[in-house]
Enzyme design. Structure first.
Site: not given
Ligand code: FRU
Length: 471
Positions: A27, A43, A87, A151-152, A208
């Protein structure tokens, strides 16, 4: 000491897209503007072309076209993020650049099904070196009606207040987006869910990478749901990235919205994140890949790229995505300039793999029914995009995919012209149709030189301009 992954073969390396220097990328994160530079993080697992404990890789740019690699911004070296600095997003406050990200923590590193996730903060005063906040995790626990998927965070400012929207899942197994509010970016008050999936199969079991922003008179919730079941010609990727158009009611913390729509119709687009530029454009980057794809470049010591930056606008109750204007700086020479009426045309260029093409076909009163863009090598059609006049459908076919997964679909509104803008990089191809109404993002892999043909079932009046591209 771990050593970074080594690029062992450059055959698929992209020339003008953001990609990992080596190792793994997924990401886009922390897309922001600070001290005269655009920043994009991603990422990153530096030590292998396969995913591992996530770091935040970092690039900056003054023009969104030429990117400078900076040192790793976040390393998973704290108890709360030891299994990944997942993320998140970035924002400037009082001259400081803040990163807000998810810390991932497995109870048992050999069992990735059980984990806890927290929200964390890091900051920088030079946009290069980052320090984690000593009070991390800033948000320790998800709300009690949330599952472990939490998350995120995507941050934005409204007056003196800051908000984050966080993705995840409720206890019933439905994807949702929840918000928090803060005045200092360090202490956060939970506000509640703003939108929830209508059903695991139809809108996903986990959301996500949410992103909430205003565009024109509407608000948009962008997110990447997992779990939507393919339905005819829709939702054919492993996971989707799409959006809801609606209105955010801040008083009741509710996002009232219409139906979920896919943002990009190609095989390779996920986890998109936007920012508002100083001149008020809403620009988006996506990951130019998809979870569980084949990733042929892993054999060469790297994996992953970001899409070209695209401007988002709202028209006809949908998002349009167009390549940002700055990308014209990539143009080197005009290598194609043709107008003809024919039913078969080869686009002759010396380097078809680093190319921008602008095609316009006049289709009003045209007696034919199909126009195809064919990108092929001597063995096979790598990528074919066909427009059908009768039903205005566009079908994309990727030859390396299984017969059940090769095709992707989209629909255009009636128009007197068919316009296709295509950006080809070494192992990517992005199609923008009718000024961004429909977009297909694809990775393709060939070691043999490709050729480009435009075919139609009846002679059609077509003009093609093309530019060789380099960073
Ligand atoms: C989306 C995801 C996010 C997470 C990240 C981990 O592609 O799964 O939800 O934060 O990638 O690398």
């Amino acid at each position: 000491m771990q050593t970074p992954a080594k690029i062992t073969n450059k055959r698929y390396r992209l020339n003008y897209h953001i990609t990992t220097p080596s190792g793994w990328m997924n990401d886009p994160n922390g897309f922001s503007y600070y001290q005269g530079y655009y920043h994009i993080f991603y990422q990153y697992y530096p030590y292998s072309a396969k995913r591992g404990p996530m770091h935040w890789g970092h690039y900056r740019s003054q023009d969104l076209v030429h990117w400078e690699e900076l040192p790793i911004a976040l390393t998973p070296d704290s108890p709360e993020d030891k299994d990944g600095c997942y993320s998140g997003s970035a924002i400037e406050k009082d001259g400081r650049l803040y990163l807000i990200y998810t810390g991932n923590h497995y109870y048992d590193v050999n069992d990735h099904s059980r984990f806890y996730q927290t929200q964390n903060v890091a900051f920088s005063d030079d946009g290069i070196h980052f320090k984690k906040y000593s009070g991390n995790p800033a948000i320790t626990l998800p709300p009690t009606d949330n599952s472990q998927h939490f998350r995120d965070p995507k941050v934005w400012q409204d007056g003196n207040e800051y908000y984050i929207v966080v993705g995840g899942q409720d206890k019933k197994g439905l994807g949702r987006a929840i918000t928090y509010k803060s005045t200092d970016l360090l202490h956060w008050d939970y506000l509640g869910p703003i939108a929830v999936s209508q059903g695991a199969n139809i809108e996903g079991y986990t959301w996500e990478c949410p992103d909430l922003f205003s565009l024109g008179r509407e608000d948009v919730l962008l997110c990447s749901p997992q779990g939507i079941v393919a339905n005819g010609k829709e939702y054919l990727n492993c996971y989707q990235t799409g959006y809801f158009i609606g209105k955010m009611d801040y008083r009741n913390n509710q996002f009232k919205h219409g139906a979920f729509q896919e943002l990009d119709h190609g095989h390779d687009f996920y986890a998109a994140q936007t920012m508002l530029t100083p001149d008020n454009r809403r620009i988006v980057f996506g990951w130019l890949d998809m979870w569980h794809a084949d990733f042929p470049e892993q054999a060469d010591g790297w994996c992953g790229a970001l899409t070209l930056p695209r401007e988002l606008t709202l028209k006809n109750d949908q998002l349009y995505m167009t390549p940002i204007n700055e990308l014209k700086q990539l143009r080197q020479e005009k290598v194609v300039d043709e107008k003809q009426t024919s039913s078969s045309m080869q686009v002759n260029v010396s380097d078809p793999q680093h190319l921008e093409l602008l095609l316009t076909a006049k289709t009003e009163n045209w007696s034919g029914n199909e126009i195809s863009f064919i990108f092929k090598n001597e063995q096979e059609n790598l990528v074919t995009l066909s427009w059908n006049k009768e039903n205005n459908e566009v079908i994309l076919i990727r030859a390396d995919k299984s017969t059940t997964d090769a095709q992707r679909y989209g629909k255009l509104r009636p128009n007197s012209k068919l316009k296709i803008q295509v950006f080809i990089d070494t192992s990517s191809i992005e199609f923008f149709l009718n000024n961004g109404e429909l977009v297909f993002s694809e990775r393709y892999y060939t070691t043999k030189k490709p050729a480009i043909f435009i075919n139609a079932d009846e002679p059609v009046n077509i003009s093609v301009a093309g530019y060789s591209l380099a960073e």
